[in-house]
Design a protein around this motif. Structure first.
Motif: not given
Length: 181
Positions: A155-181
């Motif tokens: 929640r609310g995490a800053e996730i800019v240009r992060a590489d999640f290749t082949d990561s598993e995120m079952y039932s992750a809480d991504l509310g208000n996270a900021v993703f940018e590529t």
């Protein structure tokens, strides 16, 4: 690709398309993420022993107990650019720890509290973060390849240009996270 497992099925989603659009459309609240440039930590390029790491984290716990004020006995843990591969940090309070540029490949961080932690440019490849709380964490430019992030809170995490290749995120809480590529 990220694996989102539902009732007996896995769906592979390309993070740059569907997930990004969903997060941007649902991101309506503000968040507070800390940024630190450079690294002035004394553990740069250092393989910390278990005892040294425990000492740093004990001082950090005192710092947290003192409302995040440095004192004679406590100070914020600054582990920027430290070599912490395969470290066991399960069920730890790592709130506001500075891990920017740290090598945490293979780290065991299940159910740890990483609220407000700075993990920018860190390597979390093959790390286990199941159930970890990364609310308002800075994950900018972080390498999180083949990591287990099931039930993680971002929640609310800053996730800019992060590489999640082949990561598993079952039932992750991504509310208000900021993703940018």
């Amino acid at each position: 690709n990220i694996c989102f497992c539902g009732i007996g099925r896995c769906y592979f989603v390309i993070i740059k398309s569907v997930l990004l659009v969903f997060l941007l459309l649902t991101n309506t609240e503000s968040h507070s993420v800390e940024y630190i440039e450079g690294c002035d930590g004394k553990y740069q390029e250092t393989n910390l022993s278990k005892d040294d790491l425990e000492y740093v984290l004990q001082k950090h716990a005192i710092w947290l107990a003192n409302n995040k004020n440095d004192s004679r006995d406590g100070e914020r843990a600054n582990l920027c650019k430290a070599k912490l591969q395969n470290v066991n940090l399960k069920n730890r309070n790592l709130e506001s720890v500075i891990f920017n540029g740290a090598d945490l490949a293979g780290a065991k961080m299940q159910f740890s509290r990483l609220v407000g932690a700075i993990l920018s440019e860190a390597n979390l490849s093959e790390a286990t973060l199941t159930g970890a709380d990364l609310t308002n964490a800075n994950l900018s430019d972080t390498k999180i390849v083949r990591a287990n992030m099931n039930t993680v809170v971002l929640r609310g995490a800053e996730i800019v240009r992060a590489d999640f290749t082949d990561s598993e995120m079952y039932s992750a809480d991504l509310g208000n996270a900021v993703f940018e590529t």
